[in-house]
Design a protein around this motif. Sequence first.
Motif, PDB file in Angstrom:
ATOM      1  N   ASP A 116      -0.552   5.680  21.248  1.00 24.80           N
ATOM      2  CA  ASP A 116      -0.894   6.157  19.911  1.00 24.80           C
ATOM      3  C   ASP A 116      -0.346   5.218  18.839  1.00 24.80           C
ATOM      4  N   ALA A 117       0.858   4.716  19.061  1.00 22.64           N
ATOM      5  CA  ALA A 117       1.475   3.798  18.102  1.00 22.64           C
ATOM      6  C   ALA A 117       0.647   2.527  17.959  1.00 22.64           C
ATOM      7  N   MET A 118       0.204   1.968  19.084  1.00 26.80           N
ATOM      8  CA  MET A 118      -0.599   0.750  19.018  1.00 26.80           C
ATOM      9  C   MET A 118      -1.917   1.012  18.295  1.00 26.80           C
ATOM     10  N   ASP A 119      -2.537   2.147  18.559  1.00 26.81           N
ATOM     11  CA  ASP A 119      -3.785   2.501  17.867  1.00 26.81           C
ATOM     12  C   ASP A 119      -3.573   2.586  16.360  1.00 26.81           C
ATOM     13  N   VAL A 120      -2.492   3.241  15.948  1.00 20.90           N
ATOM     14  CA  VAL A 120      -2.206   3.413  14.526  1.00 20.90           C
ATOM     15  C   VAL A 120      -1.936   2.064  13.860  1.00 20.90           C
ATOM     16  N   VAL A 121      -1.195   1.198  14.528  1.00 24.63           N
ATOM     17  CA  VAL A 121      -0.908  -0.124  13.959  1.00 24.63           C
ATOM     18  C   VAL A 121      -2.202  -0.927  13.821  1.00 24.63           C
ATOM     19  N   GLN A 122      -3.031  -0.910  14.841  1.00 24.59           N
ATOM     20  CA  GLN A 122      -4.297  -1.647  14.778  1.00 24.59           C
ATOM     21  C   GLN A 122      -5.212  -1.106  13.679  1.00 24.59           C
ATOM     22  N   GLU A 123      -5.299   0.220  13.572  1.00 26.55           N
ATOM     23  CA  GLU A 123      -6.102   0.822  12.507  1.00 26.55           C
ATOM     24  C   GLU A 123      -5.571   0.422  11.132  1.00 26.55           C
ATOM     25  N   SER A 124      -4.250   0.372  10.987  1.00 29.39           N
ATOM     26  CA  SER A 124      -3.639  -0.006   9.712  1.00 29.39           C
ATOM     27  C   SER A 124      -3.952  -1.454   9.363  1.00 29.39           C
ATOM     28  N   MET A 125      -3.880  -2.314  10.370  1.00 31.42           N
ATOM     29  CA  MET A 125      -4.189  -3.728  10.134  1.00 31.42           C
ATOM     30  C   MET A 125      -5.653  -3.909   9.736  1.00 31.42           C
ATOM     31  N   LEU A 126      -6.542  -3.210  10.417  1.00 30.90           N
ATOM     32  CA  LEU A 126      -7.963  -3.287  10.074  1.00 30.90           C
ATOM     33  C   LEU A 126      -8.238  -2.768   8.670  1.00 30.90           C
ATOM     34  N   GLN A 127      -7.580  -1.670   8.312  1.00 32.45           N
ATOM     35  CA  GLN A 127      -7.757  -1.114   6.977  1.00 32.45           C
ATOM     36  C   GLN A 127      -7.280  -2.100   5.905  1.00 32.45           C
ATOM     37  N   LEU A 128      -6.151  -2.742   6.146  1.00 33.41           N
ATOM     38  CA  LEU A 128      -5.655  -3.738   5.199  1.00 33.41           C
ATOM     39  C   LEU A 128      -6.654  -4.883   5.081  1.00 33.41           C
ATOM     40  N   LEU A 129      -7.140  -5.343   6.205  1.00 39.00           N
ATOM     41  CA  LEU A 129      -8.104  -6.446   6.227  1.00 39.00           C
ATOM     42  C   LEU A 129      -9.388  -6.079   5.487  1.00 39.00           C
ATOM     43  N   LYS A 130      -9.916  -4.894   5.760  1.00 38.27           N
ATOM     44  CA  LYS A 130     -11.183  -4.484   5.148  1.00 38.27           C
ATOM     45  C   LYS A 130     -11.063  -4.182   3.661  1.00 38.27           C
ATOM     46  N   SER A 131      -9.968  -3.535   3.275  1.00 41.41           N
ATOM     47  CA  SER A 131      -9.877  -3.024   1.905  1.00 41.41           C
ATOM     48  C   SER A 131      -9.026  -3.848   0.945  1.00 41.41           C
ATOM     49  N   TYR A 132      -8.082  -4.614   1.485  1.00 41.22           N
ATOM     50  CA  TYR A 132      -7.120  -5.253   0.589  1.00 41.22           C
ATOM     51  C   TYR A 132      -6.909  -6.739   0.839  1.00 41.22           C
ATOM     52  N   ALA A 133      -7.745  -7.364   1.622  1.00 42.17           N
ATOM     53  CA  ALA A 133      -7.570  -8.785   1.929  1.00 42.17           C
ATOM     54  C   ALA A 133      -7.642  -9.660   0.677  1.00 42.17           C
ATOM     55  N   ASP A 134      -8.396  -9.204  -0.312  1.00 36.97           N
ATOM     56  CA  ASP A 134      -8.558  -9.991  -1.531  1.00 36.97           C
ATOM     57  C   ASP A 134      -7.402  -9.810  -2.516  1.00 36.97           C
ATOM     58  N   ARG A 135      -6.487  -8.896  -2.220  1.00 34.40           N
ATOM     59  CA  ARG A 135      -5.323  -8.687  -3.090  1.00 34.40           C
ATOM     60  C   ARG A 135      -4.340  -9.845  -2.947  1.00 34.40           C
ATOM     61  N   ASP A 136      -3.456  -9.940  -3.914  1.00 30.69           N
ATOM     62  CA  ASP A 136      -2.422 -10.961  -3.892  1.00 30.69           C
ATOM     63  C   ASP A 136      -1.508 -10.727  -2.681  1.00 30.69           C
ATOM     64  N   SER A 137      -1.113 -11.787  -2.013  1.00 23.01           N
ATOM     65  CA  SER A 137      -0.347 -11.665  -0.767  1.00 23.01           C
ATOM     66  C   SER A 137       0.990 -10.957  -0.954  1.00 23.01           C
ATOM     67  N   ASP A 138       1.561 -10.976  -2.146  1.00 23.11           N
ATOM     68  CA  ASP A 138       2.835 -10.272  -2.335  1.00 23.11           C
ATOM     69  C   ASP A 138       2.657  -8.757  -2.395  1.00 23.11           C
ATOM     70  N   GLN A 139       1.415  -8.268  -2.465  1.00 20.69           N
ATOM     71  CA  GLN A 139       1.139  -6.834  -2.436  1.00 20.69           C
ATOM     72  C   GLN A 139       0.884  -6.320  -1.025  1.00 20.69           C
ATOM     73  N   TRP A 140       0.581  -7.197  -0.100  1.00 22.80           N
ATOM     74  CA  TRP A 140       0.198  -6.783   1.247  1.00 22.80           C
ATOM     75  C   TRP A 140       1.256  -5.929   1.940  1.00 22.80           C
ATOM     76  N   ARG A 141       2.512  -6.286   1.801  1.00 22.39           N
ATOM     77  CA  ARG A 141       3.583  -5.582   2.499  1.00 22.39           C
ATOM     78  C   ARG A 141       3.619  -4.105   2.126  1.00 22.39           C
ATOM     79  N   LYS A 142       3.664  -3.826   0.816  1.00 20.18           N
ATOM     80  CA  LYS A 142       3.701  -2.430   0.370  1.00 20.18           C
ATOM     81  C   LYS A 142       2.423  -1.703   0.766  1.00 20.18           C
TER      82      LYS A 142
END
Length: 195
Positions: free
Chosen positions: A36-62
């Motif tokens: 379950d943990a691996m699924d959640v991490v992968q989903e989170s990474m995909l969501q960041l990639l799809k929705s926030y990749a164009d944001r400034d890199s210093d915002q990615w962490r938060k």
Amino acid sequence: MAIASEASRLALDDFLASVQRRAFAMARAALGNADDAMDVVQESMLQLLKSYADRDSDQWRKLFYRILNNKINDQFRRRKLLRRFGAILPSQLSASDLEAASAVESYDNVATGQGDPEQYLQRERTITTLHIQISRLPRRQREAFMLRCWEGFSTRETAQTMACSEGSVKTHYSRALKSLRSQLGESLEEIHREN
């Protein structure tokens, strides 16, 4: 959404690689199940990639840790619904699960001769015990501890990620530390210094 440039894509790849292990440890401690943990991490990474990749890199962490916390909470909600309708309960975190997850890393470090094997074994036992104790903390205390101690977030960043007040973060973090100190004693101080 396509990433604007090759440099941006590489920067995002580097960021995701840098947070993967800690995000997995955080999700595993929260959910008590490596799959379950691996699924959640992968989903989170995909969501960041799809929705926030164009944001400034210093915002990615938060953004990433906010997404991760939301995905963990979603998983808790799914489990609650499953329990309500009589589905099988999720498995519990065990010491053998934690040992299996770090077996390859342990082998690599000992095989390459990095450090004293006895000290390494003691450190691994301490970390395994810490993971178990963290998994036993109440959810909000665990979130506050992981974000403040392991990820180095400020009180303000943690409050934004957890969607609560700074005072609540301080309370949850203080209670988590008190609980872990009572269970782990000096071992917690050693790990806190290393991180």
